[in-house]
Design a protein around this motif. Structure first.
Motif, PDB file in Angstrom:
ATOM      1  N   UNK A   1      53.303-159.855  21.427  1.00 11.21           N
ATOM      2  CA  UNK A   1      52.265-157.733  21.552  1.00 11.21           C
ATOM      3  C   UNK A   1      52.063-158.087  22.849  1.00 11.21           C
ATOM      4  N   UNK A   2      52.342-156.838  24.025  1.00  8.27           N
ATOM      5  CA  UNK A   2      51.947-156.671  25.210  1.00  8.27           C
ATOM      6  C   UNK A   2      51.523-154.878  24.644  1.00  8.27           C
ATOM      7  N   UNK A   3      51.478-154.613  23.603  1.00  9.11           N
ATOM      8  CA  UNK A   3      51.397-153.177  24.243  1.00  9.11           C
ATOM      9  C   UNK A   3      51.179-152.777  22.256  1.00  9.11           C
ATOM     10  N   UNK A   4      50.219-151.955  22.082  1.00  9.32           N
ATOM     11  CA  UNK A   4      49.813-152.316  20.745  1.00  9.32           C
ATOM     12  C   UNK A   4      49.189-150.259  20.680  1.00  9.32           C
TER      13      UNK A   4
ATOM     14  N   UNK B   1      46.397-157.362  26.179  1.00  9.39           N
ATOM     15  CA  UNK B   1      47.059-156.380  25.595  1.00  9.39           C
ATOM     16  C   UNK B   1      46.626-154.760  25.935  1.00  9.39           C
ATOM     17  N   UNK B   2      47.732-154.199  26.282  1.00  8.40           N
ATOM     18  CA  UNK B   2      47.671-152.631  26.700  1.00  8.40           C
ATOM     19  C   UNK B   2      47.073-152.159  25.402  1.00  8.40           C
ATOM     20  N   UNK B   3      46.981-150.854  24.746  1.00  5.01           N
ATOM     21  CA  UNK B   3      46.092-150.304  23.953  1.00  5.01           C
ATOM     22  C   UNK B   3      46.561-148.747  24.376  1.00  5.01           C
ATOM     23  N   UNK B   4      46.589-147.831  22.561  1.00  6.95           N
ATOM     24  CA  UNK B   4      46.223-146.647  22.849  1.00  6.95           C
ATOM     25  C   UNK B   4      45.420-146.627  21.635  1.00  6.95           C
ATOM     26  N   UNK B   5      45.122-145.468  21.127  1.00  5.99           N
ATOM     27  CA  UNK B   5      44.834-145.250  19.754  1.00  5.99           C
ATOM     28  C   UNK B   5      44.590-143.511  19.854  1.00  5.99           C
TER      29      UNK B   5
ATOM     30  N   UNK C   1      53.906-149.841  10.259  1.00  6.88           N
ATOM     31  CA  UNK C   1      54.278-150.215  11.978  1.00  6.88           C
ATOM     32  C   UNK C   1      55.770-150.576  11.849  1.00  6.88           C
ATOM     33  N   UNK C   2      55.706-150.583  13.403  1.00  7.24           N
ATOM     34  CA  UNK C   2      56.856-150.645  13.811  1.00  7.24           C
ATOM     35  C   UNK C   2      57.194-151.489  15.065  1.00  7.24           C
ATOM     36  N   UNK C   3      58.196-152.188  15.038  1.00  8.72           N
ATOM     37  CA  UNK C   3      58.339-152.754  16.927  1.00  8.72           C
ATOM     38  C   UNK C   3      58.741-152.490  17.699  1.00  8.72           C
ATOM     39  N   UNK C   4      58.652-152.087  19.175  1.00 15.11           N
ATOM     40  CA  UNK C   4      60.170-151.519  19.651  1.00 15.11           C
ATOM     41  C   UNK C   4      60.247-152.474  21.407  1.00 15.11           C
ATOM     42  N   UNK C   5      61.181-152.888  21.160  1.00 13.56           N
ATOM     43  CA  UNK C   5      61.562-153.356  22.228  1.00 13.56           C
ATOM     44  C   UNK C   5      62.933-152.883  23.369  1.00 13.56           C
ATOM     45  N   UNK C   6      62.620-152.177  24.746  1.00  9.81           N
ATOM     46  CA  UNK C   6      63.953-152.106  25.324  1.00  9.81           C
ATOM     47  C   UNK C   6      64.559-152.960  26.245  1.00  9.81           C
ATOM     48  N   UNK C   7      65.978-152.533  26.754  1.00  7.12           N
ATOM     49  CA  UNK C   7      66.698-153.723  27.631  1.00  7.12           C
ATOM     50  C   UNK C   7      67.510-153.937  26.917  1.00  7.12           C
TER      51      UNK C   7
ATOM     52  N   UNK D   1      55.301-141.228  22.557  1.00  2.36           N
ATOM     53  CA  UNK D   1      54.154-143.162  23.595  1.00  2.36           C
ATOM     54  C   UNK D   1      54.644-143.969  23.824  1.00  2.36           C
ATOM     55  N   UNK D   2      55.412-145.059  22.837  1.00  8.02           N
ATOM     56  CA  UNK D   2      55.239-146.313  22.641  1.00  8.02           C
ATOM     57  C   UNK D   2      56.527-146.533  23.137  1.00  8.02           C
ATOM     58  N   UNK D   3      57.946-145.634  22.852  1.00  9.06           N
ATOM     59  CA  UNK D   3      58.945-146.124  23.124  1.00  9.06           C
ATOM     60  C   UNK D   3      58.528-145.979  24.889  1.00  9.06           C
TER      61      UNK D   3
END
Length: 375
Positions: free
Chosen positions: A122-125, A152-156, A217-223, A171-173
């Motif tokens: 996890x790199x961003x939460x 880890x980068x994070x936002x609430x 919870x959902x996980x996202x990856x781009x590429x 924001x997450x995407x």
């Protein structure tokens, strides 16, 4: 005297030839996993009426005609005579922290299992909650409890209500798209058991008949090299009904000495009346009509809200089957409701490559949030 205009013309610059291949835009983020969690105990509406000895016919009717079969709740403690005691605001905040972290952690682990990733990936939460206030935020608590890398980068996202899951997904995407190949996770954890009030008003009856505890919870990856199992997140569209800004609110009740949620009885019709505007704007940006959308995942806001949205968008009951199913089995789970529906859609195994889906949430503001995805 003749003046040569060539003196005033800029000289051609000796620039390198343009690249033969244009720079490609970053690939959209793709949802690669989902997970959900609830609290331990669930109750039918009749059981709750019996537990709290509610005899008022009008209030009983609200509970029994809600289209909700069961909800997961953590009820107040009992006194020496077996009666449920009212918890002060401080106890409710402590309950929220305990339940939100516990459910959030379990939803996160379920999501990672679905993704085939681990905590160290996890790199961003991004953490979403409205049912209590925490400082430090839920993200910091989950990072500590789970042992996630502290860098880890994070936002609430706090206080946005039932629509917040799509605000946070945006924001997450966006982060995932800007950081190809890196894992971004969003958690919505709502301890609705920590946001209640007891009195004899119809306002309280409607709220207490509706909400349940849950996290998703959902996980996202781009590429471009990412597996094509999950949908790409293509775009978002929002609409705030400013004339109804006070129709859904969570504010201080001086009589009860606690925060209390208010839900205007007309809000289902207000939301329904504005649903077409934002959905059509979302789809027109992709050159699509509503008939091109095969999957509709709408927030389980309540029976009247779902019916109003369905009628105004021209949807069938089959289109919103997961929305109504989640409402029946869990009640309104606030920000994470639409992800419970998304999980159920995947379990059906009916999605085909190329299918379009619309995600839709509604909440305070009054706000409608939408997202377009494609498998």
């Amino acid at each position: 005297m003749t003046i040569s205009l060539d003196l005033y013309r800029p000289k051609a610059l000796d620039l390198p030839a343009p690249h033969a291949e244009a720079v490609r835009a970053p690939a959209p983020a793709r949802i690669t996993g989902v997970g959900t969690a609830v609290t331990a105990e669930s109750y039918s509406q009749q059981e709750l009426l019996d537990i709290f000895a509610i005899t008022d016919p009008k209030i009983r009717s609200v509970f029994l005609n809600s289209a909700i079969s069961r909800r997961h709740l953590t009820l107040p403690p009992q006194d020496s005579e077996g009666n449920r005691v009212s918890e002060p605001q401080g106890d409710l905040l402590a309950k929220h922290a305990r339940l939100a972290v516990d459910m959030g952690l379990r939803a996160l682990q379920s999501c990672l299992d679905d993704t085939g990733a681990s905590l160290r990936d996890i790199d961003y939460l991004c953490c979403v909650t409205t049912t209590g206030f925490l400082t430090p935020g839920l993200s910091a608590l989950i990072i500590r409890e789970a042992g996630i890398d502290p860098s880890c980068h994070r936002v609430d996202v706090v206080g946005m209500g039932c629509n917040a899951g799509l605000n946070a997904l945006n924001a997450t995407a966006s982060w995932a798209r800007s950081n190809p190949g890196r894992l971004a996770v969003m958690i919505c954890s709502e301890a609705c058991s920590a946001a209640y009030t007891f009195d004899s008003t119809m306002r309280t009856a409607v709220v207490n008949s509706l909400f349940g505890d849950g996290a998703a919870a959902i996980a996202l990856v781009a590429g471009d090299d990412e597996p094509a199992a999950g949908p790409r997140v293509l775009s978002f569209a929002s609409h705030i009904i400013t004339d109804a800004i006070g129709a859904m609110r969570y504010d201080w009740d001086s009589d009860q000495s606690r925060f209390s949620f208010y839900l205007d009885p007309h809000i289902p019709y207000v939301v329904g009346a504005h649903a077409e505007r934002v959905v059509d704007r979302l789809l027109s940006g992709a050159g699509l009509s509503r008939s091109a959308v095969k999957h509709w995942l709408v927030h389980s806001g309540g029976k009247k809200v779902i019916d109003a949205v369905r009628v105004n968008l021209g949807l069938t009951r089959h289109d919103v089957r997961h929305t109504t199913g989640v409402l029946s089995d869990y009640g309104n789970l606030s920000s994470g409701s639409f992800l419970f529906s998304y999980e159920r859609l995947l379990e059906e195994r009916v999605v085909e490559p190329g299918d379009y889906g619309v995600l839709m949430t509604m909440g305070p503001g009054s706000t409608i949030e939408t997202a377009l995805v494609q498998w």
